[in-house]
Design an enzyme around this catalytic site. Structure first.
Site, mmCIF file in Angstrom:
data_model
loop_
_atom_site.group_PDB
_atom_site.id
_atom_site.type_symbol
_atom_site.label_atom_id
_atom_site.label_comp_id
_atom_site.label_asym_id
_atom_site.label_seq_id
_atom_site.Cartn_x
_atom_site.Cartn_y
_atom_site.Cartn_z
ATOM 1 N N GLU A 103 48.205 19.525 -84.842
ATOM 2 C CA GLU A 103 49.412 19.651 -84.022
ATOM 3 C C GLU A 103 50.390 20.628 -84.661
ATOM 4 O OE1 GLU A 103 53.143 17.126 -82.146
ATOM 5 O OE2 GLU A 103 51.397 16.062 -82.908
ATOM 6 N N LYS A 232 42.553 -2.659 -84.761
ATOM 7 C CA LYS A 232 42.361 -1.431 -83.966
ATOM 8 C C LYS A 232 42.696 -1.606 -82.495
ATOM 9 C CE LYS A 232 38.961 0.046 -87.334
ATOM 10 N NZ LYS A 232 37.554 0.349 -87.660
ATOM 11 N N ASP A 307 41.115 4.547 -92.529
ATOM 12 C CA ASP A 307 40.414 4.319 -91.273
ATOM 13 C C ASP A 307 41.306 4.819 -90.144
ATOM 14 O OD1 ASP A 307 39.208 3.311 -88.955
ATOM 15 O OD2 ASP A 307 38.437 1.552 -90.001
ATOM 16 N N HIS A 402 59.611 24.511 -80.696
ATOM 17 C CA HIS A 402 58.203 24.750 -80.383
ATOM 18 C C HIS A 402 57.971 26.184 -79.920
ATOM 19 C CE1 HIS A 402 56.048 20.882 -80.805
ATOM 20 N NE2 HIS A 402 57.250 20.363 -80.646
#
Length: 407
Positions: A103, A232, A307, A402
């Site tokens: 990103e 998760k 993870d 941006h």
């Protein structure tokens, strides 16, 4: 020695299956054979995937059917001064935090927040609760039997602790919390897993405890994970009770620093936080009351071998911002940050080097201190990202930033 072309041909002919190649060749040759097979089957070129910097054998505990490596750009932010008063935090001093991401503008944004924290004298961070959970579900005949099973568990926690801890040299059972739904008994085991993230450790230990429960009661184990853990997946129980590390980072920024470096005011940032992160998140029914904490957490996870799927729980975070007379107070509280400095992906060469940058590779002294410190550094980095984004929104500079960076 069998070469990769021969192995690929045998798979195409049905003589071997993909997962059997390591039985007939070293890991490098097996990975090359799979690439050759996939190139023929899909007409894709895998030159870049096959150009990785670590030995294939190093990844054997982490992956199956390996074909190569996925490469991500990695940047660094900092230094971030954390707990420099030396009064209780696991992380103490200046830290550079490696972040792996695709990103654009993320590193620049987080680094701006780090600069503001540094100019303001540093942040404080503390792990407030620790414990990895696993919650099996048992079948019983009804509520009467469920009550009997729960009573047995509550009366025999020490016996369960002994059985569970025999499976690990480091883990400690902290508590077992029962939940009953009709003819289902859920038991949420919480363990201190020290410097390991601990999911494998607590799964094995919980299985041993479950075997004892089945032997001693009428309950039948249906699933070792009954989703009350919760792993998760977004879950209120993790937001409330925590999982892994619950950690908070905070900072007080002088008004002049807010105005000069963030180009806005404490009042504007506090209002943006209230209306966006608190009211907007509440209206959306979100479990995360923050701007983009998961951005920094995911990038830190990828860089340090955590993870990656557990960023779901890491997004369980609340950002606060309060305008004071001459300053801005800001904090980020992450309810369930699941990190470790030993085991899993932390052993891979790239990720081990990233942990070396932090000075947190391997086990800490005392045990658990390195993982606590990693949690505090990640939380502080995520707080820096929150400050930068809130300031960009409050000053209406988000889109222009941006545009300037071209992404």
């Amino acid at each position: 020695m069998t070469d990769s072309a021969d192995l690929a041909a045998r798979v195409r002919e049905g003589d071997l299956r993909l997962h059997e190649l390591e039985d007939h060749a070293d890991p490098e040759t097996a990975a090359a054979a799979r690439r050759e097979l996939i190139e023929v089957e899909t007409d894709a070129a895998l030159d870049t995937i096959g150009d990785f910097s670590f030995a294939a054998s190093d990844a054997e505990p982490n992956i199956e059917n390996m074909i190569g490596g996925a490469q991500l750009p990695m940047g660094v932010v900092g230094p971030i001064p954390i707990n420099e008063d030396g009064e209780g935090g696991a992380a103490e001093g200046d830290f550079y935090l490696p972040l792996a991401t695709t990103e654009g503008a993320l590193i620049a944004s987080v680094n701006r927040g780090c600069s503001v924290i540094r100019t303001s004298g540093g942040a404080a961070a503390r792990v407030t609760k620790s414990g990895m959970t696993r919650a099996p579900v048992f079948r019983v005949s009804g509520i009467a039997e469920a009550a009997e099973v729960v009573e047995w568990v509550e009366e025999n926690v020490e016996e369960l602790r002994e059985e569970a801890e025999e499976t690990t040299s480091h883990g400690e059972l902290l508590e077992v919390t029962p939940y009953v739904v009709g003819d289902n008994v859920f038991l949420r085991f919480r363990f201190d897993s020290k410097d390991a993230m601990g999911m494998n450790m607590v799964t094995i230990a919980t299985q041993a405890a479950c075997d004892l429960i089945e032997d001693a009661t009428t309950a039948s184990l249906v699933a070792l994970s009954g989703n009350l853990c919760t792993d998760k997946k977004p879950a209120a129980i993790n937001s409330i009770e925590g999982r892994g590390r619950s950690v908070t980072a905070d900072v007080t920024i002088p008004r002049e620093v807010v105005e000069e470096r963030l180009h806005t005011t404490p009042e504007a940032i506090a209002e943006a936080n209230t209306r966006k992160n608190l009211i907007g998140s509440a209206k959306a029914g979100s479990l995360g009351f923050n701007a983009h904490a998961a951005n920094t957490i995911a990038a830190a996870f990828l860089a340090t071998g955590q993870d990656a799927a557990q960023v779901v729980e890491g997004a369980n975070a609340i950002t606060t911002a309060e305008a004071r007379e001459d300053s801005l107070y800001a904090s980020l509280s992450i309810a369930s940050l699941e990190v470790g400095t030993v085991g899993g992906g932390t052993k891979l060469p790239t990720q081990a080097e990233a942990l070396d940058v932090l000075g947190l590779r391997g086990g800490g002294d005392p045990a658990g201190s390195n993982a606590d410190a990693l949690a505090e550094v990640i939380a502080t980095g995520a707080l820096a990202g929150e400050l930068s984004l809130l300031a960009a929104l409050a000053s209406r500079h988000l889109s222009s930033a941006h545009e300037e960076l071209g992404r």
